[in-house]
Structures are given as structure tokens and as C-alpha cells.
Write a protein that holds these residues in place. Structure first.
Motif, PDB file in Angstrom:
ATOM      1  N   VAL A  62       0.775  -1.086   0.149  1.00 44.59           N
ATOM      2  CA  VAL A  62       0.099   0.016  -0.033  1.00 44.59           C
ATOM      3  C   VAL A  62       0.768   1.173  -0.149  1.00 44.59           C
ATOM      4  N   LEU A  63       1.843   1.324   0.824  1.00 41.06           N
ATOM      5  CA  LEU A  63       2.761   2.451   0.697  1.00 41.06           C
ATOM      6  C   LEU A  63       3.430   2.726  -0.545  1.00 41.06           C
ATOM      7  N   ALA A  64       3.853   1.408  -1.272  1.00 40.33           N
ATOM      8  CA  ALA A  64       4.563   1.551  -2.660  1.00 40.33           C
ATOM      9  C   ALA A  64       3.586   2.213  -3.551  1.00 40.33           C
ATOM     10  N   ILE A  65       2.215   2.044  -3.452  1.00 37.29           N
ATOM     11  CA  ILE A  65       1.412   2.492  -4.473  1.00 37.29           C
ATOM     12  C   ILE A  65       0.707   3.875  -4.251  1.00 37.29           C
ATOM     13  N   THR A  66       1.203   4.301  -2.883  1.00 40.92           N
ATOM     14  CA  THR A  66       0.467   5.743  -2.550  1.00 40.92           C
ATOM     15  C   THR A  66       1.507   6.614  -2.331  1.00 40.92           C
ATOM     16  N   LEU A  67       2.408   6.339  -1.369  1.00 37.31           N
ATOM     17  CA  LEU A  67       3.546   7.621  -1.137  1.00 37.31           C
ATOM     18  C   LEU A  67       3.970   8.172  -2.322  1.00 37.31           C
ATOM     19  N   PRO A  68       4.425   7.727  -3.485  1.00 30.97           N
ATOM     20  CA  PRO A  68       4.742   8.730  -4.467  1.00 30.97           C
ATOM     21  C   PRO A  68       3.899   9.651  -5.199  1.00 30.97           C
ATOM     22  N   PHE A  69       2.663   9.570  -4.568  1.00 34.40           N
ATOM     23  CA  PHE A  69       1.602  10.258  -5.213  1.00 34.40           C
ATOM     24  C   PHE A  69       0.729  11.254  -3.950  1.00 34.40           C
ATOM     25  N   SER A  70       1.753  11.182  -3.071  1.00 33.17           N
ATOM     26  CA  SER A  70       1.150  12.073  -1.744  1.00 33.17           C
ATOM     27  C   SER A  70       0.886  13.557  -1.943  1.00 33.17           C
ATOM     28  N   ASN A  71       1.643  13.784  -2.885  1.00 32.89           N
ATOM     29  CA  ASN A  71       1.642  15.409  -3.245  1.00 32.89           C
ATOM     30  C   ASN A  71       0.712  15.745  -4.375  1.00 32.89           C
ATOM     31  N   GLN A  72      -0.313  15.040  -4.644  1.00 34.37           N
ATOM     32  CA  GLN A  72      -1.187  15.053  -5.851  1.00 34.37           C
ATOM     33  C   GLN A  72      -1.997  16.304  -5.504  1.00 34.37           C
ATOM     34  N   ALA A 439      -0.518 -21.937 -11.210  1.00 32.40           N
ATOM     35  CA  ALA A 439      -1.515 -21.125 -10.712  1.00 32.40           C
ATOM     36  C   ALA A 439      -1.065 -19.944 -10.168  1.00 32.40           C
ATOM     37  N   ARG A 440      -0.119 -19.935  -9.208  1.00 33.11           N
ATOM     38  CA  ARG A 440       0.498 -18.740  -8.604  1.00 33.11           C
ATOM     39  C   ARG A 440       1.237 -18.168  -9.532  1.00 33.11           C
ATOM     40  N   THR A 441       1.965 -18.722 -10.573  1.00 33.06           N
ATOM     41  CA  THR A 441       2.878 -17.762 -11.767  1.00 33.06           C
ATOM     42  C   THR A 441       1.748 -17.162 -12.559  1.00 33.06           C
ATOM     43  N   ILE A 442       0.553 -17.835 -12.902  1.00 35.42           N
ATOM     44  CA  ILE A 442      -0.287 -17.045 -13.867  1.00 35.42           C
ATOM     45  C   ILE A 442      -0.984 -15.732 -12.983  1.00 35.42           C
ATOM     46  N   ILE A 443      -1.186 -15.852 -11.685  1.00 34.71           N
ATOM     47  CA  ILE A 443      -1.959 -15.046 -11.042  1.00 34.71           C
ATOM     48  C   ILE A 443      -0.815 -13.751 -10.821  1.00 34.71           C
ATOM     49  N   THR A 444       0.400 -14.184 -10.559  1.00 34.61           N
ATOM     50  CA  THR A 444       1.465 -13.426 -10.344  1.00 34.61           C
ATOM     51  C   THR A 444       1.756 -12.359 -11.642  1.00 34.61           C
ATOM     52  N   THR A 445       1.859 -13.113 -12.908  1.00 37.03           N
ATOM     53  CA  THR A 445       1.968 -12.272 -14.155  1.00 37.03           C
ATOM     54  C   THR A 445       0.630 -11.280 -14.368  1.00 37.03           C
ATOM     55  N   CYS A 446      -0.522 -11.949 -13.912  1.00 40.74           N
ATOM     56  CA  CYS A 446      -1.681 -10.853 -14.129  1.00 40.74           C
ATOM     57  C   CYS A 446      -1.449  -9.715 -13.289  1.00 40.74           C
ATOM     58  N   LEU A 447      -0.941 -10.040 -11.872  1.00 40.85           N
ATOM     59  CA  LEU A 447      -0.771  -8.914 -10.975  1.00 40.85           C
ATOM     60  C   LEU A 447       0.189  -7.716 -11.664  1.00 40.85           C
ATOM     61  N   VAL A 448       1.253  -8.305 -12.205  1.00 42.56           N
ATOM     62  CA  VAL A 448       2.331  -7.512 -12.765  1.00 42.56           C
ATOM     63  C   VAL A 448       1.503  -6.419 -13.849  1.00 42.56           C
ATOM     64  N   LEU A 449       1.375  -7.230 -14.609  1.00 42.62           N
ATOM     65  CA  LEU A 449       0.411  -6.500 -15.788  1.00 42.62           C
ATOM     66  C   LEU A 449      -0.612  -5.498 -15.436  1.00 42.62           C
ATOM     67  N   THR A 450      -1.454  -5.898 -14.336  1.00 39.01           N
ATOM     68  CA  THR A 450      -2.428  -5.163 -13.820  1.00 39.01           C
ATOM     69  C   THR A 450      -1.715  -3.927 -13.368  1.00 39.01           C
ATOM     70  N   LEU A 451      -0.560  -3.939 -12.559  1.00 36.61           N
ATOM     71  CA  LEU A 451       0.191  -2.828 -11.944  1.00 36.61           C
ATOM     72  C   LEU A 451       0.663  -2.018 -12.905  1.00 36.61           C
ATOM     73  N   VAL A 452       1.183  -2.429 -14.066  1.00 33.55           N
ATOM     74  CA  VAL A 452       1.660  -1.709 -14.984  1.00 33.55           C
ATOM     75  C   VAL A 452       0.562  -0.642 -15.488  1.00 33.55           C
ATOM     76  N   VAL A 453      -0.737  -1.092 -15.807  1.00 36.19           N
ATOM     77  CA  VAL A 453      -1.653  -0.358 -16.234  1.00 36.19           C
ATOM     78  C   VAL A 453      -2.273   0.630 -15.132  1.00 36.19           C
ATOM     79  N   ALA A 454      -2.295   0.183 -13.919  1.00 34.11           N
ATOM     80  CA  ALA A 454      -2.640   1.050 -12.866  1.00 34.11           C
ATOM     81  C   ALA A 454      -1.805   2.347 -12.774  1.00 34.11           C
ATOM     82  N   ASN A 455      -0.323   1.859 -12.643  1.00 38.75           N
ATOM     83  CA  ASN A 455       0.582   2.905 -12.470  1.00 38.75           C
ATOM     84  C   ASN A 455       0.470   4.057 -13.697  1.00 38.75           C
ATOM     85  N   ALA A 456       0.179   3.524 -14.707  1.00 43.27           N
ATOM     86  CA  ALA A 456       0.000   4.516 -16.045  1.00 43.27           C
ATOM     87  C   ALA A 456      -1.136   5.388 -15.687  1.00 43.27           C
TER      88      ALA A 456
END
Length: 592
Positions: A62-72, A439-456
């Protein structure tokens, strides 16, 4: 595994208590029992350590996905929550602002359309920190995605085998990550919603009245944050009924959200003589074309602003040969996309529409079809998946509520749908893939790609909010402002223009003078008095350019993350400007 009353007791029992230093038990028996106890303690300690590590990982995530935007910069409705928080500093819990202007209209007493908890929390943060600037407020709001993450983790432990990955997948969706950087009530409502759901589900499973009581408290907090949380009432009852435990004890927490709404209504009626104001929109738009448009919009937002869309389809194709339905679903979506292309969608917007709409539509089809199958099994007295029935009903119920009751379909309206959707997707992967590691590998890959889009998407949103702040701060350096500077527009733009002393121009105000400036952004505006518009001469038009090709609000590319009025997609890929600002000079009046 919990023992039942029909199981035999363990073959090795505890040794008798030693009295006076003597015992008839053999030393090896004592050593064996002691070893078992030590092993049990070690296992329990390992389990607690694993839980602590998982929760720590969630908080770090949570800190990793929020702190960089704390001055929004304050953005969209952040400014309204900020205004009410400032009012609550002087008049705690007041639910109106005197002489407030919004969307070009003058209002003697503006009543808030949100329950009071978020604004009250903001006011408390301002009071404790002594600051009303962006960073302290954003930092204080990180608590809500943290609560969301911890609650989702315990829900995922109940419904899946990959709780940590499921939790990160939810937090990393574009809509939750982006809204975690705002001061609006959406993520706080989701946080209380999920903690209420988690405590209720565990309370029913364990027949624990304390957890059920906590569920009632958290559900009231959820309603005090967002009226959509009233949906917890039928969700609670549904879960208890599906598990054969619907009784007075499990039904009482379902009444708690209604009690919270009744309390709000009583306070509102006592103070204002009317019920709480639930919406800006008067009445429900249930015309067929409007309902169809909202259905289309929520499916597009669900497919584009949640899990990476290709994986939504892929996960749901793993079982029951659902892939056979993929061709007709996508054929319909492609035809619909081409019709939008003929109506003015760009080529890229059309492609994104087909991908997003395809993912959302297929998800709705797969969940609906599985509910039908499980319901038929129930009628035939066959084994059923009660967990899927609950999660799938949660998804369908909230989607139907948005389509029928809400005025439009921004991305934030998908928030109550995302948790059960993510849980279903993870469960389907775990059931459809034989190897746990795969299964964990597939879900992890999905997580990475979802994070790429979310960050953009989050960065694009950050830049849009920043454009309003920078324009307001630089206005007097770029233009001659010896006269009055008026502006047309809402949200963060309004907040920063007012902070610089510029004046809000309403639809009926014609008290402008020759030489005054009028500033208007692309997103926002309302009709002005004819005596004003006839004297406005375009002085300059500036664009806020940004090389990164993702936009969250762009009518040119059909993006409307915060409102389908501006576009159907949650985000788009385009080189269109982030924002445009028109600056007008007021000329002489007709009688001069």
C-alpha cells in the motif's frame, strides 16, 4: 481442521499431572507428548509469523502505490470534501455550506450529498496537523487502502488459497490505485465495506457474536461514508441463508446499515426539515436507452479499470468450456464497437472499447451462467458451490444497482464489485490449473500487468490534477491581470483558482468590467449571461501537453474515468492534450 463430535480422540493424550515428584508414566511417553506439544507450539508460531509477514507485505505494498502520489493536487470532488472539512472545523458535523456556488448556480445553503464521516475525518486531520495542504491529507488517507488490503486478505483466506496475491491484485487495479490518491469517499467506503463483510463472514462461520457485532458497527461506518453500502443488508442475509445459519443473531447486523441511515435521516429532518440529499440528480432515469447505456458503461469500466482484461477472459475460460461462448460474445462486442467507430470513436478508442467491453461482458456471462448451474444443482438436491453463489450474486447485485439506480457510470462505481470479482477470478484459476505453482505464476503475471496499467493511469491522473494547480499559480505571470480575473469550472481547478483570489463566475452574474479576464478549462462550463458572452473576446488558448500517451479524461479519445459524460472508457491512449484553457478579455459594453 476443526474436529467434529463424531471423530475419535487423539491416540496420544496428555500425561497425568505429576504430584510430589512421582509418576507411573514411562519417561518415553512423557518425551513423546512433550515433543508433540513443542511441535504444536512451533507450528502455531510459524503460522503467526506467516500471517505477520503477509500483513506486513500488504502494508508495504500500500505504501509503495500511494506514497509516490502523496503530493497530488486536489482533484475532482476532493475540493468539495475539502470545503466541507473546513466548514466542520468551525461547525463540527455541519452538513451544509452557506452561500455556496456549484456548476454555475448560486445556492444560499448547499447541502452535501455524501454522508458526513469522510468530511469529519478530514476536518480532524486538519485540526491535528494544523495544515490543510495536500501532503498531510493524502498521508492521512493511506489508512483506508490499508484497511481495504487487510480486510481483503482475510476474505481471500476464506475463499481462496492465494490470499496475498488476491489482495495485491485488488489493490493494484487501476481504479483502486488511482482513487487511493484522492480525498473522496470512495476508498474509505470500500474499506469499511470490506471489513464489515470480512467480520460478518467469519462471525457466521464461527458463530461468534462478537464478530457479528463488529460487522454491524463497521457496516454503519460504511453507510456513514457512502450510501451504496446499504447493499450490505441483503449481502449479509444472503451469506447467512446460503450457509443455513440465518437466524436472529445473524440477521441483526444486517439491520445496522438501515439503523445508520435512519439516524442520518432523523438528524437531517430535525435540522433541515427534509431527508438527506442522496444525489444531485432528480429522479431515476429508467428509460430503456439510458439503462442500456449505463449497462454498456459499467461493463466497459469493469473490463478496463479492474484486472488486466485479457486475464479476466482467460481465468474464466479455464472451466466448464466457457471458451465456447467467447466467440459469440466477442462477435457482438465487435459489432457494437464498430457502431461506435461510425459514431466518432477513434480507432484506438474502438480497439480499447472492444477489449474492455469484451472482458466485462464475458465476466458477466460466466458469472451468470455459473449461478444458473449452481441453482439448478440446488433444485436437483446435488452438491453446490455456496461460496460461488454468494460471490457471484454480490457481483450481479451491485452491477444491477449501478445500471438501474445511478445516473452515469464512472470507474469508481465498480468499487463494490471488484472484491468478489477478484476472488472469483483467483478461485477459477486455482480450480482450473492442476499445478499450484503454475496457478501462482499465472496470478502473479496478471498482477504485474495489472500494476503496469494501474501505474500508468495513476500517473496520467496525477498530471491532469497537477495541470490545474500549475495553471492557477502561473496565471498572473502569463497574463496581465490588472482587472478582476473570473473563472468558469469546478473541481481542483476551482479550488486553486479561488486560492489565488480569482472569482467564480456564475450563470446569472453580469457584473464584469471592461478589461477583466474570464478563464475556462475544457472540462467544465455552464451558460453565462448574454451580456457577458457578447463582450468576451478570446485572448489566448493554451494546451497542457504531456508526452505520455495515457489520458483519464479526454472527450477526443472517449476517456471518462470520472464521468461517462466525457467518455465511455476508463482511460485511453492518445496524444491529445491533458487539458485546454481558454482565456477571454471582457470588451466594452454595448452602451459604451
Amino acid at each position: 481442521r476443526p474436529r467434529t463430535g463424531t471423530e475419535k480422540s487423539d491416540s496420544i493424550s496428555r500425561p497425568p499431572v505429576l504430584r510430589g515428584g512421582f509418576s507411573t508414566v514411562k519417561p518415553e511417553a512423557i518425551n513423546t507428548a512433550t515433543t508433540l506439544r513443542r511441535g504444536s507450539i512451533t507450528c502455531e508460531q510459524s503460522s503467526r509469523l506467516s500471517l505477520a509477514i503477509s500483513l506486513g507485505a500488504i502494508l508495504a505494498f500500500v505504501l509503495a502505490i500511494t506514497l509516490p502520489f502523496s503530493n497530488q493536487a486536489l482533484h475532482i470532488d476532493d475540493a468539495i470534501f475539502w470545503d466541507f472539512a473546513k466548514t466542520n472545523l468551525e461547525s463540527p458535523f455541519q452538513q451544509h455550506i452557506n452561500n455556496y456556488n456549484l456548476v454555475g448556480e448560486e445556492t444560499a445553503q448547499w447541502r452535501d450529498t455524501h454522508p458526513p464521516l469522510t468530511q469529519t475525518y478530514l476536518a480532524g486531520v486538519m485540526y491535528l496537523t494544523g495544515s490543510d495542504s495536500e501532503s498531510p491529507l493524502h498521508l492521512a488517507f493511506i489508512i483506508f487502502p490499508m484497511i481495504t488490503g487487510v480486510s481483503m486478505f482475510f476474505l481471500a483466506r476464506r475463499f481462496t488459497s492465494n490470499a496475498l496475491l488476491a489482495t495485491m491484485l485488488l489493490l493494484g487495479t487501476p481504479v483502486i490505485m488511482t482513487l487511493s490518491h484522492t480525498l473522496m469517499a470512495d476508498v474509505p467506503m470500500l474499506a469499511f465495506w470490506l471489513v464489515a463483510a470480512a467480520t460478518y463472514i467469519y462471525g457466521v462461520d464461527r458463530n461468534d457474536w462478537r464478530l457479528l457485532a463488529l460487522a454491524g458497527v463497521f457496516s454503519m461506518l460504511a453507510v456513514m461514508t457512502g450510501y451504496q453500502a446499504l447493499a450490505l443488508c441483503p449481502l449479509f442475509l444472503l451469506y447467512a441463508w446460503l450457509n443455513g445459519r440465518l437466524n436472529l443473531k445473524t440477521a441483526l447486523p444486517a439491520a445496522a446499515p438501515l439503523f445508520a441511515l435512519f439516524a442520518l435521516a432523523l438528524v437531517s429532518f430535525t435540522i433541515y426539515g427534509t431527508l438527506p440529499r442522496l444525489s444531485h440528480v432528480r429522479g431515476l432515469s429508467v428509460a430503456g436507452t439510458n439503462v442500456i447505456k449505463r449497462a454498456e458503461g459499467i461493463l466497459v469500466q469493469l473490463g478496463g479499470a479492474s484486472v488486466f482484461p485479457v486475464f479476466i477472459i482467460g481465468f474464466l475460460c479455464l472451466r466448464r468450456r466457457r471458451y465456447l461462448a467467447l466467440l459469440p460474445v466477442m462477435a457482438f462486442v465487435i459489432i457494437l464497437g464498430l457502431s461506435h467507430f461510425n459514431d466518432g470513436f477513434t480507432l484506438m478508442s474502438t480497439i480499447l472499447f472492444i477489449i474492455f467491453m469484451g472482458a466485462g461482458s464475458f465476466a458477466l456471462f460466466a458469472i451468470s451462467s455459473e449461478i444458473v448451474i449452481q441453482s439448478m444443482n440446488a433444485l436437483k438436491k446435488m452438491p453446490i458451490d455456496r461460496d460461488f453463489l454468494f460471490l457471484g450474486s454480490w457481483v450481479l447485485m451491485m452491477a444491477a444497482a449501478v445500471i438501474i439506480m445511478l445516473p452515469h457510470t464512472p470507474a469508481k462505481y465498480t468499487l463494490p464489485i471488484l472484491a468478489p470479482l477478484v476472488l472469483i477470478l483467483v478461485r477459477e484459476t486455482e480450480s482450473g490449473v492442476k499445478s499450484e505453482k503454475t496457478a501462482r505464476t499465472i496470478i502473479t503475471t496478471c498482477l504485474v500487468l495489472t500494476l503496469v496499467v494501474a501505474n500508468a493511469v495513476s500517473v496520467a491522473d496525477y498530471q491532469l490534477a497537477r495541470s490545474y494547480r500549475e495553471f492557477a499559480f502561473d496565471l498572473n505571470q502569463n497574463y496581465e491581470t490588472s482587472g478582476t480575473v473570473w473563472f468558469i469550472g469546478e473541481w481542483g481547478f476551482r479550488h486553486y483558482m479561488e486560492s489565488q483570489g480569482y472569482r467564480y463566475l456564475t450563470s446569472t452574474n453580469d457584473q464584469v468590467a471592461e478589461g477583466d479576464l474570464v478563464v475556462k478549462p475544457q472540462f467544465g462550463g455552464w451558460p453565462l449571461a448574454e451580456t457577458v458572452t457578447s463582450r468576451m473576446k478570446l485572448l489566448d488558448s493554451t494546451e497542457t501537453d504531456w508526452s505520455f500517451p495515457v489520458r483519464v479524461m479526454s472527450p477526443e479519445s472517449n476517456a471518462g474515468f470520472y464521468g461517462s459524460y466525457w467518455g465511455m472508457l476508463p482511460y485511453s491512449i492518445t496524444d491529445a492534450p491533458l487539458e485546454r484553457f481558454a482565456v477571454y478579455r471582457i470588451g466594452p459594453s454595448a452602451d459604451q
